[in-house]
Every structure is written in C-alpha cells, then in structure tokens.
Design an enzyme around this catalytic site. Structure first.
Site, mmCIF file in Angstrom:
data_model
loop_
_atom_site.group_PDB
_atom_site.id
_atom_site.type_symbol
_atom_site.label_atom_id
_atom_site.label_comp_id
_atom_site.label_asym_id
_atom_site.label_seq_id
_atom_site.Cartn_x
_atom_site.Cartn_y
_atom_site.Cartn_z
ATOM 1 N N ARG A 19 0.788 -1.262 -0.448
ATOM 2 C CA ARG A 19 -0.531 0.057 -0.021
ATOM 3 C C ARG A 19 1.248 0.976 -0.001
ATOM 4 N NH1 ARG A 19 -0.989 4.715 2.893
ATOM 5 N NH2 ARG A 19 -0.328 3.762 4.596
ATOM 6 N N ASP A 20 1.172 1.504 0.823
ATOM 7 C CA ASP A 20 1.914 3.235 1.333
ATOM 8 C C ASP A 20 3.548 2.946 -0.431
ATOM 9 O OD1 ASP A 20 3.745 5.202 2.272
ATOM 10 O OD2 ASP A 20 3.426 4.670 4.263
ATOM 11 N N HIS A 212 4.478 4.262 13.013
ATOM 12 C CA HIS A 212 4.380 3.805 11.043
ATOM 13 C C HIS A 212 6.283 5.257 10.633
ATOM 14 C CE1 HIS A 212 2.627 3.826 7.667
ATOM 15 N NE2 HIS A 212 3.547 5.233 6.867
ATOM 16 N N HIS A 214 8.866 6.664 8.487
ATOM 17 C CA HIS A 214 9.889 6.946 7.510
ATOM 18 C C HIS A 214 11.289 6.496 7.366
ATOM 19 C CE1 HIS A 214 6.492 6.436 4.411
ATOM 20 N NE2 HIS A 214 5.643 6.186 5.188
ATOM 21 N N CYS A 245 4.024 8.517 0.613
ATOM 22 C CA CYS A 245 2.860 9.603 0.108
ATOM 23 C C CYS A 245 2.904 10.913 -0.531
ATOM 24 C CB CYS A 245 1.674 10.179 1.377
ATOM 25 S SG CYS A 245 0.893 11.154 1.310
ATOM 26 N N ASN A 254 9.370 4.201 4.177
ATOM 27 C CA ASN A 254 8.974 3.486 5.118
ATOM 28 C C ASN A 254 10.486 2.438 5.339
ATOM 29 O OD1 ASN A 254 6.774 3.318 3.510
ATOM 30 N ND2 ASN A 254 6.073 3.562 5.864
HETATM 31 N N1 COA Z 1 -12.819 4.502 -4.058
HETATM 32 C C1 COA Z 1 -12.398 4.866 -5.661
HETATM 33 N N2 COA Z 1 -12.834 5.779 -6.453
HETATM 34 C C2 COA Z 1 -13.375 6.864 -4.953
HETATM 35 C C3 COA Z 1 -13.116 6.905 -3.532
HETATM 36 C C4 COA Z 1 -13.184 5.503 -3.321
HETATM 37 N N3 COA Z 1 -12.912 5.270 -2.499
HETATM 38 N N4 COA Z 1 -14.122 8.077 -3.403
HETATM 39 C C5 COA Z 1 -14.457 8.923 -4.654
HETATM 40 N N5 COA Z 1 -13.925 8.507 -5.364
HETATM 41 C C6 COA Z 1 -14.057 9.082 -6.836
HETATM 42 C C7 COA Z 1 -15.413 9.535 -7.228
HETATM 43 O O1 COA Z 1 -16.313 8.832 -7.472
HETATM 44 C C8 COA Z 1 -14.755 10.922 -8.115
HETATM 45 O O2 COA Z 1 -14.637 9.880 -9.630
HETATM 46 P P1 COA Z 1 -15.099 10.772 -10.636
HETATM 47 O O3 COA Z 1 -14.537 12.008 -11.175
HETATM 48 O O4 COA Z 1 -15.190 9.467 -11.682
HETATM 49 O O5 COA Z 1 -16.702 11.318 -10.658
HETATM 50 C C9 COA Z 1 -13.736 10.748 -7.369
HETATM 51 O O6 COA Z 1 -13.247 10.025 -6.665
HETATM 52 C C10 COA Z 1 -14.120 12.057 -6.514
HETATM 53 O O7 COA Z 1 -14.249 11.960 -5.553
HETATM 54 P P2 COA Z 1 -14.630 12.769 -4.774
HETATM 55 O O8 COA Z 1 -16.142 13.016 -3.704
HETATM 56 O O9 COA Z 1 -14.997 14.944 -5.565
HETATM 57 O O10 COA Z 1 -13.265 12.902 -4.059
HETATM 58 P P3 COA Z 1 -11.976 14.181 -3.707
HETATM 59 O O11 COA Z 1 -11.426 14.351 -5.343
HETATM 60 O O12 COA Z 1 -12.295 15.404 -3.027
HETATM 61 O O13 COA Z 1 -11.043 13.382 -3.190
HETATM 62 C C11 COA Z 1 -10.703 10.906 -1.943
HETATM 63 C C12 COA Z 1 -10.812 13.013 -2.234
HETATM 64 C C13 COA Z 1 -10.436 10.660 -0.515
HETATM 65 C C14 COA Z 1 -11.584 10.176 -2.584
HETATM 66 C C15 COA Z 1 -9.216 11.726 -3.230
HETATM 67 O O14 COA Z 1 -8.913 12.598 -2.716
HETATM 68 C C16 COA Z 1 -8.513 10.081 -2.378
HETATM 69 O O15 COA Z 1 -8.523 8.708 -2.770
HETATM 70 N N6 COA Z 1 -7.478 10.081 -1.184
HETATM 71 C C17 COA Z 1 -7.008 9.155 -1.143
HETATM 72 C C18 COA Z 1 -4.998 9.477 -0.462
HETATM 73 C C19 COA Z 1 -3.815 8.564 -0.611
HETATM 74 O O16 COA Z 1 -4.432 7.161 -0.613
HETATM 75 N N7 COA Z 1 -2.723 8.946 0.361
HETATM 76 C C20 COA Z 1 -2.209 8.394 0.071
HETATM 77 C C21 COA Z 1 -2.233 7.621 1.439
HETATM 78 S S1 COA Z 1 -1.810 7.980 3.143
HETATM 79 ZN ZN ZN Z 2 3.417 5.765 5.602
#
Ligand code: COA
Ligand code: ZN
Length: 325
Positions: A19-20, A212, A214, A245, A254
């Site tokens: 994942r990370d 956790h 890094h 990240c 990490n």
């Molecule tokens: N899984 C899959 N797709 C997702 C989702 C999820 N959990 N949550 C939202 N989406 C999709 C939406 O359907 C939308 O798709 P579309 O553009 O095709 O309609 C798009 O993602 C944006 O959705 P929205 O609700 O507007 O979210 P956002 O743009 O505000 O983003 C998160 C919010 C949380 C979904 C996004 O920032 C994210 O996934 N971040 C994860 C970051 C990460 O993992 N970082 C590293 C780990 S620390």
């Molecule tokens: Zn991390």
C-alpha cells in the site's frame, strides 16, 4: 551485559509495502504480481499486511486494482489483511472485498489532510465515524492511521496534545480498536517517539498501538527502538524500504521490513518472520518497480552472511608467520 535484551518479547511487524510502498511508484505493478507479493509476505510470517487502498484511482492510480488484489490473495490463517480507507465509498469496496480490518486515514495536520484527502479534518472525522459504523455492522476491526503525528512538512510542529485529542476522539466517538501514529515524512526523532508513545500507552493501555516510520532522515530504525523501549509492540514497515505519500512534500520510503526484522532478531525479539523469505521477496521488487530499493540488507547481506577469504590468504598467512614478532 545481556546482549539479547529483547528476551523473546513479541514484536509484531506489519507490512505496508503493497500500500504505502506501491502508492509512491509511477509504474503500475500488474495485479497478478501484487497478489504474488502479498502471498509471499503472508508466507514469510508478517502479522498484518496492509494489502491495498480503496481510494480514488485518480488520486492513487497505482492501486486502482484494490478489489481484484484483495479478492485474489491467499488468506493465510493468523495473518490480518487490512486496507486503507478514506471514506464511505472506500469502506464499501473494502467490505465486499473481505478485508479483516479497515484502516481509516486522517491527518493530525489540517494542511496535510486537505492536500491528501481534499477534506478538512472535521469533514474527514465525520465521514470516518460513518465508516466506523459500517465496519461495526460488518463485524470488522477498525484501525485509524493518523498521518503527520510527529510533524507536518507544511505546518511544522504538531502538538502532542493535538495528536492525543484526535486519538481520544477516534477511540471514544468512533470506537477505533487500534491507532497508528504515522511519521509521514520522517520528522520523528527517538526522544519524541519515546514521549508520545508513553503518553499514548498511559492514556489507553488496552488499545492496539502501531508506530509507522519513514526513514526520510535516517532515523527510522532508531525510532523503532525508541518505540519498543517506551512500550510499543507493533510497527509498520515496507519491504525494500519503498514508500511515501504522494501528497506530502519530501516524502520517501518507510522503514525497511527486512532491516527492522534483521535488527530485532539479532537483539533477541520474537518477530515471528522468516527473514530469508523476506529477503527473497525483496530481491524481486526492483524487477517490478523498475529501480533499486533502499534496502541495506539486500545490498550488504545479513550480519553473518560471510565473505570468502582473499584468494592469496594462505600466502599472506605463511609470510606473516615466517616473520619474527
Ligand atoms: N474509491 C474509488 N473512487 C473514489 C473513492 C473511493 N474510495 N472516493 C471517491 N472516488 C471517486 C469519485 O467517484 C469521483 O470519481 P469521478 O471523478 O469519476 O466522479 C472521484 O473519486 C472524486 O470523488 P470526490 O468525492 O469528489 O473526492 P475528492 O476529489 O474530493 O477526493 C478522496 C477525495 C478521499 C476520494 C481522494 O482524495 C483520495 O482517494 N485520496 C487518497 C489519497 C491517498 O491514498 N493518499 C496516500 C495515503 S496517506
Ligand atoms: Zn506512510
């Protein structure tokens, strides 16, 4: 002095490389390769594996195959299979993919939360309370990973009080059974780790605490040792030391699973892993991600992986012995 000061104490190593680690890579590792990697980590004896993240594929393209990976892996009894979840949509995906534990994610820093999750902390918290309720209905464990718990690359210091307040809210209001204090960009240092770990342990002796780290500034392993001394027994680590990240400026790998395992085994801790299998799995990583990993164990070998004597060793010895002292 007893150099085996671990005295058989159980320390749980939790793999986050799939994942990370993979979220930080620009290449998309094929789904079958990800599944094979998780399976080899299961067989190497990791206590918990954070298999993937149910996040937006636009935010993290490398993990767009979360469901397929989660449903394709072998479930080795005793290993907990976890996945990162930022919102209700992610929780639904994780639940139908039969995860054992939902790892909810939020940042202790408002700037990092907005950059990474595009929500304020208050919005994240409200959403994650819903996620926790879903997990409870599905009888799944809930862990919360609190990013930037030892400092934020944009805001700087994050007060321990702020970190502990979020822990209190997740434990008290969301019913989290575990908390991971994440040092997202390697800002933690050993005495700080000792202090925050002790404060957490004093406040919640029965909640599962993970740390956790890094290795961004070379303090990763020292921080693990400081955490152990302060009472922590669960550590995230990533095979080969990959990771970071993409939404935290300056993030890098990490702490490396095989480096931590190697050090803790030497010190007499019971970590329950087969180091040889871990190293073999780590050696396959460069072919998957297209570059070398930071692993010092892959580069240097284990402490007692010995090298042959120089070819002219006998000549050297004879010559030395023939000389008068
Ligand atoms: N899984 C899959 N797709 C997702 C989702 C999820 N959990 N949550 C939202 N989406 C999709 C939406 O359907 C939308 O798709 P579309 O553009 O095709 O309609 C798009 O993602 C944006 O959705 P929205 O609700 O507007 O979210 P956002 O743009 O505000 O983003 C998160 C919010 C949380 C979904 C996004 O920032 C994210 O996934 N971040 C994860 C970051 C990460 O993992 N970082 C590293 C780990 S620390
Ligand atoms: Zn991390």
């Amino acid at each position: 002095m007893n150099i085996w000061n671990g005295a058989g104490r159980r320390i749980y190593l939790q793999e986050v490389g799939t994942r990370d680690g993979l979220q930080a890579e620009s290449v998309f590792v094929p789904t079958t390769e990800k599944i094979a990697l998780v399976d080899s980590l299961s067989r190497a004896g990791m206590a918990k594996i954070e298999v993937t993240a149910f996040v937006s594929p636009k935010a993290i393209p490398a993990l767009g195959d979360a469901r397929e990976v989660m449903l394709g892996i072998e479930r080795v009894p005793g290993v907990i299979y976890s996945a990162l979840v930022p919102n209700v949509r992610g929780a639904e995906g994780a639940i139908v993919s039969r995860v054992d534990e939902l790892n909810l994610v939020m940042s202790a820093s408002e700037s990092h939360n907005l950059s990474n999750l595009r929500m304020t902390q208050a919005q994240s918290f409200a959403g994650l309370c819903e996620v926790a309720a879903l997990a409870r209905q599905a009888s799944l464990a809930v862990n919360v990973s609190l990013s930037c718990a030892f400092g934020c690359p944009m805001d700087g210091e994050v007060a321990q009080e702020t970190v502990l307040e979020w822990c209190a809210r997740f434990i008290g209001e969301a019913g989290a059974g575990g908390i991971t204090l994440c040092d997202t960009t390697g800002m933690a240092f050993p005495t700080q780790v000792n202090s925050l770990t002790r404060r957490f342990r004093d406040a919640w002796p029965d909640i599962e605490l993970s740390l956790h780290f890094h290795n961004t500034r070379g303090m990763g392993l020292s921080n693990v040792l400081a955490g152990i001394e302060a009472g922590a027994d669960r550590f995230d680590a990533s095979l080969g030391g990959i990771g970071g990240c993409p939404y935290a400026p300056g993030a890098s790998g990490n702490v490396c699973t095989e480096e931590v395992a190697h050090a803790l085994q030497l010190m007499g801790y019971d970590i329950g892993v087969d180091l040889e299998k871990l190293i073999a799995a780590s050696k396959r990583l460069p072919a998957l991600i297209g570059h070398d990993t930071p692993s010092q164990i892959v580069k240097a070998g284990r402490r007692l992986d010995l090298h042959p004597l120089p070819r002219d060793f006998e000549v050297i010895r004879e010559r030395a012995l023939s000389r008068e002292i």
